[in-house]
Design a protein around this motif. Structure first.
Motif, PDB file in Angstrom:
ATOM      1  N   LEU A 537      88.293  36.949  18.619  1.00  0.00           N
ATOM      2  CA  LEU A 537      88.231  37.909  17.531  1.00  0.00           C
ATOM      3  C   LEU A 537      88.889  37.266  16.320  1.00  0.00           C
ATOM      4  O   LEU A 537      90.050  36.850  16.388  1.00  0.00           O
ATOM      5  CB  LEU A 537      88.952  39.204  17.908  1.00  0.00           C
ATOM      6  N   ASP A 538      88.148  37.176  15.221  1.00  0.00           N
ATOM      7  CA  ASP A 538      88.589  36.394  14.072  1.00  0.00           C
ATOM      8  C   ASP A 538      88.984  37.255  12.887  1.00  0.00           C
ATOM      9  O   ASP A 538      88.268  38.177  12.498  1.00  0.00           O
ATOM     10  CB  ASP A 538      87.470  35.446  13.609  1.00  0.00           C
ATOM     11  N   GLY A 539      90.127  36.916  12.287  1.00  0.00           N
ATOM     12  CA  GLY A 539      90.516  37.471  11.003  1.00  0.00           C
ATOM     13  C   GLY A 539      90.090  36.520   9.902  1.00  0.00           C
ATOM     14  O   GLY A 539      89.375  35.549  10.143  1.00  0.00           O
ATOM     15  N   SER A 540      90.530  36.750   8.683  1.00  0.00           N
ATOM     16  CA  SER A 540      90.079  35.924   7.563  1.00  0.00           C
ATOM     17  C   SER A 540      90.594  34.494   7.651  1.00  0.00           C
ATOM     18  O   SER A 540      90.030  33.591   7.043  1.00  0.00           O
ATOM     19  CB  SER A 540      90.520  36.549   6.233  1.00  0.00           C
ATOM     20  N   GLN A 541      91.671  34.252   8.415  1.00  0.00           N
ATOM     21  CA  GLN A 541      92.194  32.893   8.569  1.00  0.00           C
ATOM     22  C   GLN A 541      91.131  31.955   9.120  1.00  0.00           C
ATOM     23  O   GLN A 541      91.073  30.778   8.760  1.00  0.00           O
ATOM     24  CB  GLN A 541      93.400  32.902   9.516  1.00  0.00           C
ATOM     25  N   HIS A 542      90.274  32.484   9.965  1.00  0.00           N
ATOM     26  CA  HIS A 542      89.263  31.656  10.623  1.00  0.00           C
ATOM     27  C   HIS A 542      88.332  30.967   9.640  1.00  0.00           C
ATOM     28  O   HIS A 542      87.793  29.905   9.930  1.00  0.00           O
ATOM     29  CB  HIS A 542      88.446  32.529  11.578  1.00  0.00           C
ATOM     30  N   TYR A 543      88.158  31.545   8.452  1.00  0.00           N
ATOM     31  CA  TYR A 543      87.188  31.015   7.502  1.00  0.00           C
ATOM     32  C   TYR A 543      87.795  30.008   6.523  1.00  0.00           C
ATOM     33  O   TYR A 543      87.115  29.527   5.632  1.00  0.00           O
ATOM     34  CB  TYR A 543      86.529  32.177   6.739  1.00  0.00           C
ATOM     35  N   GLN A 544      89.070  29.700   6.684  1.00  0.00           N
ATOM     36  CA  GLN A 544      89.701  28.705   5.832  1.00  0.00           C
ATOM     37  C   GLN A 544      89.337  27.293   6.305  1.00  0.00           C
ATOM     38  O   GLN A 544      89.083  27.065   7.495  1.00  0.00           O
ATOM     39  CB  GLN A 544      91.227  28.872   5.862  1.00  0.00           C
ATOM     40  N   PRO A 545      89.304  26.309   5.378  1.00  0.00           N
ATOM     41  CA  PRO A 545      88.912  24.938   5.746  1.00  0.00           C
ATOM     42  C   PRO A 545      89.726  24.367   6.901  1.00  0.00           C
ATOM     43  O   PRO A 545      89.175  23.714   7.794  1.00  0.00           O
ATOM     44  CB  PRO A 545      89.146  24.155   4.447  1.00  0.00           C
ATOM     45  N   GLU A 546      91.060  24.618   6.894  1.00  0.00           N
ATOM     46  CA  GLU A 546      91.898  24.063   7.963  1.00  0.00           C
ATOM     47  C   GLU A 546      91.504  24.639   9.321  1.00  0.00           C
ATOM     48  O   GLU A 546      91.449  23.926  10.325  1.00  0.00           O
ATOM     49  CB  GLU A 546      93.378  24.357   7.675  1.00  0.00           C
ATOM     50  N   ALA A 547      91.236  25.944   9.328  1.00  0.00           N
ATOM     51  CA  ALA A 547      90.862  26.595  10.590  1.00  0.00           C
ATOM     52  C   ALA A 547      89.505  26.104  11.073  1.00  0.00           C
ATOM     53  O   ALA A 547      89.294  25.898  12.272  1.00  0.00           O
ATOM     54  CB  ALA A 547      90.846  28.114  10.414  1.00  0.00           C
ATOM     55  N   LEU A 548      88.564  25.913  10.153  1.00  0.00           N
ATOM     56  CA  LEU A 548      87.239  25.430  10.532  1.00  0.00           C
ATOM     57  C   LEU A 548      87.315  24.024  11.103  1.00  0.00           C
ATOM     58  O   LEU A 548      86.587  23.668  12.031  1.00  0.00           O
ATOM     59  CB  LEU A 548      86.298  25.466   9.321  1.00  0.00           C
ATOM     60  N   GLN A 549      88.216  23.185  10.559  1.00  0.00           N
ATOM     61  CA  GLN A 549      88.390  21.837  11.088  1.00  0.00           C
ATOM     62  C   GLN A 549      88.969  21.895  12.495  1.00  0.00           C
ATOM     63  O   GLN A 549      88.554  21.147  13.389  1.00  0.00           O
ATOM     64  CB  GLN A 549      89.313  21.033  10.158  1.00  0.00           C
ATOM     65  N   ALA A 550      89.933  22.807  12.698  1.00  0.00           N
ATOM     66  CA  ALA A 550      90.501  22.976  14.041  1.00  0.00           C
ATOM     67  C   ALA A 550      89.436  23.472  15.008  1.00  0.00           C
ATOM     68  O   ALA A 550      89.400  23.080  16.180  1.00  0.00           O
ATOM     69  CB  ALA A 550      91.675  23.953  13.990  1.00  0.00           C
ATOM     70  N   ASP A 551      88.555  24.356  14.528  1.00  0.00           N
ATOM     71  CA  ASP A 551      87.460  24.860  15.360  1.00  0.00           C
ATOM     72  C   ASP A 551      86.587  23.720  15.859  1.00  0.00           C
ATOM     73  O   ASP A 551      86.123  23.731  17.000  1.00  0.00           O
ATOM     74  CB  ASP A 551      86.588  25.834  14.572  1.00  0.00           C
ATOM     75  N   LYS A 552      86.351  22.742  14.997  1.00  0.00           N
ATOM     76  CA  LYS A 552      85.471  21.637  15.362  1.00  0.00           C
ATOM     77  C   LYS A 552      86.061  20.832  16.523  1.00  0.00           C
ATOM     78  O   LYS A 552      85.371  20.502  17.481  1.00  0.00           O
ATOM     79  CB  LYS A 552      85.238  20.735  14.148  1.00  0.00           C
ATOM     80  N   ALA A 553      87.366  20.531  16.430  1.00  0.00           N
ATOM     81  CA  ALA A 553      88.024  19.787  17.510  1.00  0.00           C
ATOM     82  C   ALA A 553      87.987  20.587  18.805  1.00  0.00           C
ATOM     83  O   ALA A 553      87.730  20.049  19.887  1.00  0.00           O
ATOM     84  CB  ALA A 553      89.471  19.478  17.119  1.00  0.00           C
ATOM     85  N   ARG A 554      88.238  21.894  18.683  1.00  0.00           N
ATOM     86  CA  ARG A 554      88.223  22.738  19.876  1.00  0.00           C
ATOM     87  C   ARG A 554      86.822  22.826  20.468  1.00  0.00           C
ATOM     88  O   ARG A 554      86.639  22.830  21.685  1.00  0.00           O
ATOM     89  CB  ARG A 554      88.741  24.137  19.523  1.00  0.00           C
ATOM     90  N   ALA A 555      85.801  22.864  19.581  1.00  0.00           N
ATOM     91  CA  ALA A 555      84.421  22.978  20.047  1.00  0.00           C
ATOM     92  C   ALA A 555      84.032  21.774  20.903  1.00  0.00           C
ATOM     93  O   ALA A 555      83.343  21.913  21.917  1.00  0.00           O
ATOM     94  CB  ALA A 555      83.477  23.119  18.853  1.00  0.00           C
ATOM     95  N   GLU A 556      84.465  20.579  20.478  1.00  0.00           N
ATOM     96  CA  GLU A 556      84.144  19.379  21.249  1.00  0.00           C
ATOM     97  C   GLU A 556      84.780  19.440  22.634  1.00  0.00           C
ATOM     98  O   GLU A 556      84.163  19.089  23.644  1.00  0.00           O
ATOM     99  CB  GLU A 556      84.620  18.141  20.489  1.00  0.00           C
ATOM    100  N   PHE A 557      86.036  19.882  22.681  1.00  0.00           N
ATOM    101  CA  PHE A 557      86.735  20.025  23.958  1.00  0.00           C
ATOM    102  C   PHE A 557      86.040  21.038  24.868  1.00  0.00           C
ATOM    103  O   PHE A 557      85.785  20.784  26.049  1.00  0.00           O
ATOM    104  CB  PHE A 557      88.180  20.446  23.687  1.00  0.00           C
ATOM    105  N   LEU A 558      85.680  22.187  24.302  1.00  0.00           N
ATOM    106  CA  LEU A 558      85.065  23.246  25.090  1.00  0.00           C
ATOM    107  C   LEU A 558      83.688  22.838  25.606  1.00  0.00           C
ATOM    108  O   LEU A 558      83.320  23.151  26.734  1.00  0.00           O
ATOM    109  CB  LEU A 558      84.947  24.518  24.254  1.00  0.00           C
ATOM    110  N   ALA A 559      82.910  22.130  24.774  1.00  0.00           N
ATOM    111  CA  ALA A 559      81.580  21.696  25.199  1.00  0.00           C
ATOM    112  C   ALA A 559      81.675  20.788  26.408  1.00  0.00           C
ATOM    113  O   ALA A 559      80.853  20.850  27.327  1.00  0.00           O
ATOM    114  CB  ALA A 559      80.873  20.983  24.047  1.00  0.00           C
ATOM    115  N   GLN A 560      82.695  19.923  26.428  1.00  0.00           N
ATOM    116  CA  GLN A 560      82.870  19.020  27.564  1.00  0.00           C
ATOM    117  C   GLN A 560      83.254  19.771  28.826  1.00  0.00           C
ATOM    118  O   GLN A 560      82.999  19.312  29.945  1.00  0.00           O
ATOM    119  CB  GLN A 560      83.931  17.969  27.229  1.00  0.00           C
ATOM    120  N   GLN A 561      83.867  20.950  28.664  1.00  0.00           N
ATOM    121  CA  GLN A 561      84.271  21.749  29.816  1.00  0.00           C
ATOM    122  C   GLN A 561      83.213  22.761  30.244  1.00  0.00           C
ATOM    123  O   GLN A 561      83.380  23.444  31.246  1.00  0.00           O
ATOM    124  CB  GLN A 561      85.573  22.494  29.494  1.00  0.00           C
ATOM    125  N   GLY A 562      82.128  22.860  29.457  1.00  0.00           N
ATOM    126  CA  GLY A 562      81.080  23.824  29.795  1.00  0.00           C
ATOM    127  C   GLY A 562      81.484  25.256  29.517  1.00  0.00           C
ATOM    128  O   GLY A 562      80.950  26.190  30.120  1.00  0.00           O
TER     129      GLY A 562
END
Length: 679
Positions: A537-562
């Motif tokens: 569940l996302d608040g407005s912080q999620h849409y900031q550039p820093e948060a989006l960059q963190a999302d990308k790193a997390r996305a790569e990790f999660l994809a590898q874990q299925g």
């Protein structure tokens, strides 16, 4: 949203940025009474553009004075050297703002835009021509809009310097443009798709083809979203945007102007042709051979040429002439003709393009397949587009499937001759409102990493400490993260509390969820291990550039874990609770595929999700490219219950429900009889 101990709640800057976007939209929306919705986007975006370039001009003027170069503040060259547009006094925002309540303000704005375009070559054809005067906008509403735009700080006067500062400034105005383009598309419905492609689809195209270096082309560029995302892709991968050249074309005059403004505010140089023009009849880049093509052509365009027009066009060489009743294969052949010898194209088309045999289209597709140009086909979920609710697909074509080694940031490709990858992503995505869905960062990462693994690109192993034991995530988690998760459980938001009431105790689809649950170094709002499903569940912080960059790193990790992640905005949870719960239920009902169990990026076919097919496989399927034909059905997990026992239980439940229905029918009849209605 998934958090780390260092993550803060919504920052003040985040709230400020989000607030001015929403306030500005609300002010602009008041124009609806006096201006058609298809028109007022040009009013709003033109004024935002004028404010931005004026602020940049004033900042540069102040810099010249501070540097002791006050004698040169009226010399155009001292502005263009820093990519700043020179503006005469009556073209500057402060002049327009002071005159906002005058009856002739529309004339003054038109005059300012005209002078700016004439003085700056790169803006030729970009700005509206006598637009405000012709619309007869109510002066009070136009003044209110100018006042709202006047409150936007488009430049950062005292923060940072150089490229980082410029990027931040472009991002502020760029976010406003992106926000407005998306909202305009949603408001206009079908017409909105003429200038806007959903951001998640553009992101996926960029992540798939990786436009690091060379020439990028979009034959129907709309408002320029493909180009903007290409630049963002390069910057996020530590590339250099100077390594690419951008070419495009757009037929609609107002959309052509939108594109030029959209690119100008971001400092992106592009060749969109001298004038807006039809790509088929006035190709403004006849000799172009592009390294990357990204496009979203108009779906199923009818009567795009006369029977005798373009019959012997060199772009169809080696193929039948595309039929007059549908331009889909005209677009495909046009893009093939524009590809360089090692070029790759990714584009959106209607699902019918994968299987049609109408008036020679099947023969054209057969020839494309036999020429071994089809690299990947993706079936997307429905409801992604504002233009249509029907599902669409992505085509990826390449001129070279041989083994390749690159020096531009892309990784080595294996020999894929005679092979095509099919991906069925119809069950992916999350609902963002009652009628629209979007692909999450994790969805995009999973699809793109599957394609890259299939191409043979080496993938780095998981970072140390991010491996998972089956069902034993906490044992591999740092104690401080566990402590932070416990604190989050004590301080849940209203949206989290509402969702937890619906999930706890296996209430939804008998799935066991944990709240504020650590997985590796991340904490998810809700996580179900048996389904490998996380809910954020996302608040407005999620849409900031820093948060989006963190999302990308997390996305790569999660994809590898299925692990599959579905996202919802906090407001959406509170306002559209039933739709959110339905999306969660659907995600639980479908088997969500993951990458290779090895977690190292090696490609494997996954039933129901992806399949590497040979040319013989495609020929056996009559040259139909629909992914569902190849990936098969997802494996259904056996619940271990004997059929006879299950059938007996289901039958008992059915008879019980039938008895209850009869009792209710009797009550209804009795009530109707009491009202004097006798059957």
């Amino acid at each position: 949203m998934a958090r780390t101990p260092a993550a803060d709640k919504d920052s003040a800057a985040s709230k400020k940025t989000k607030s001015f976007e929403q306030t500005l939209w609300a002010t602009a929306d008041k124009l609806r009474g006096t201006v058609e919705s298809s028109e007022y986007k040009h009013v709003v975006l033109s004024l935002i553009f004028l404010k931005f370039i004026s602020d940049k001009f004033e900042l540069r003027q102040a810099e010249l004075i501070a540097e002791g170069n006050g004698d040169y503040v009226h010399m155009v060259e001292f502005y263009t050297m820093t990519n700043t547009f020179y503006l005469p006094p009556d073209c500057r925002w402060d002049y327009i703002a002071k005159q906002a309540k005058q009856d002739d303000i529309a004339v003054k704005i038109d005059s300012a835009l005209h002078q700016i375009e004439q003085r700056n070559k790169s803006l030729r054809g970009a700005l509206p021509d006598n637009y405000f005067s012709r619309l007869n906008i109510d002066v009070s509403k136009l003044a209110a809009l100018i006042d709202a735009i006047n409150n936007i700080d488009t430049v950062l006067k005292n923060e940072g310097s150089g490229e980082a500062k410029a990027a931040a400034e472009e991002d502020i105005v760029g976010r406003v443009y992106e926000y407005f383009l998306g909202n305009f598309a949603a408001t206009e419905g079908k017409g909105g798709g003429e200038f806007y492609t959903p951001k998640c689809v553009v992101n996926l195209l960029a992540e798939m083809i990786e436009p690091y270096h060379g020439k990028i082309y979009d034959p129907c560029c709309g408002s320029g979203g493909m180009f903007v995302q290409s630049i963002k892709f390069i910057e996020s991968h530590q590339g250099n945007k100077k390594d690419i050249s951008i070419y495009g074309q757009e037929q609609t005059s107002t959309t052509y102007k939108l594109a030029k403004m959209n690119l100008a505010i971001r400092g992106i140089s592009a060749n969109l042709g001298e004038v807006p023009a039809d790509t088929f009849f006035k190709d403004q880049h006849p000799d172009l051979k592009a390294d990357f093509i990204m496009a979203n052509p108009p779906f199923n365009l009818k009567d795009w040429r006369d029977e005798k027009a373009l019959v012997d066009d060199p772009r169809w060489a080696g193929y039948e002439t595309p039929p007059t009743g549908n331009a889909n294969y005209g677009w495909i052949l046009h893009m093939i003709s524009k590809l360089s010898d090692n070029g790759v194209a990714g584009f959106v088309l209607a699902n019918g393009s994968m299987s049609t045999s109408t008036k020679g289209e099947g023969e054209i597709r057969k020839q494309i397949i036999d020429n071994d140009l089809v690299d990947c086909m993706i079936a997307l979920p429905g409801q992604l587009f504002y233009t249509t609710q029907i599902p669409v697909c992505l085509w990826f074509l390449t001129k070279n499937k041989k083994e390749q080694t690159f020096s531009d940031g892309r990784k080595q490709h294996r020999n894929r001759q005679g092979e095509t990858l099919f991906i069925d992503a119809r069950n992916m995505g999350s609902m963002i409102d009652r009628t629209h869905k979007e692909l999450t960062a994790e969805d995009i990462s999973l699809i793109a990493s599957t394609y890259h693994a299939w191409r043979g690109e080496p993938v780095s192993p998981l970072p140390l400490g991010e491996g998972l034991g089956e069902g034993r995530e906490e044992q591999r988690t740092h104690p401080k993260i566990l402590e932070f998760a416990r604190e989050l459980r004590k301080n849940q938001t209203d949206a989290e509390a509402l969702i937890w009431q619906a999930l706890r105790g296996r209430k939804l689809a008998d799935a066991k969820f944990r709240r504020q649950h650590p997985v590796g170094h991340f904490i998810f709002d809700f996580y179900c291990h048996e389904h490998k499903l996380a809910i954020e569940l996302d608040g407005s912080q999620h849409y900031q550039p820093e948060a989006l960059q963190a999302d990308k790193a997390r996305a790569e990790f999660l994809a590898q874990q299925g692990i599959r992640v579905i996202r919802f905005d906090n407001r959406q949870v509170l306002v559209e609770t039933e739709a959110v719960l339905e999306s969660i239920y659907l995600a639980l009902s479908a088997l969500t595929p993951g990458p290779s169990p090895k977690g190292r990026g090696e490609y494997q076919d996954v039933a129901g999700f992806c399949k590497s097919a040979t040319l013989a496989d495609i020929q056996a399927n009559d040259y139909v490219l629909t992914p569902g034909r190849y990936v098969g059905a997802a494996e259904v997990e056996d619940d271990g219950e004997l059929f006879e026992e299950k059938m007996q239980q289901l039958t008992h439940t059915l008879f019980q429900q039938m008895a209850e229905a009869q009792a209710l029918d009797a009550v209804i009849k009795q009530n109707l009889k009491g009202l004097g209605y006798v059957g």
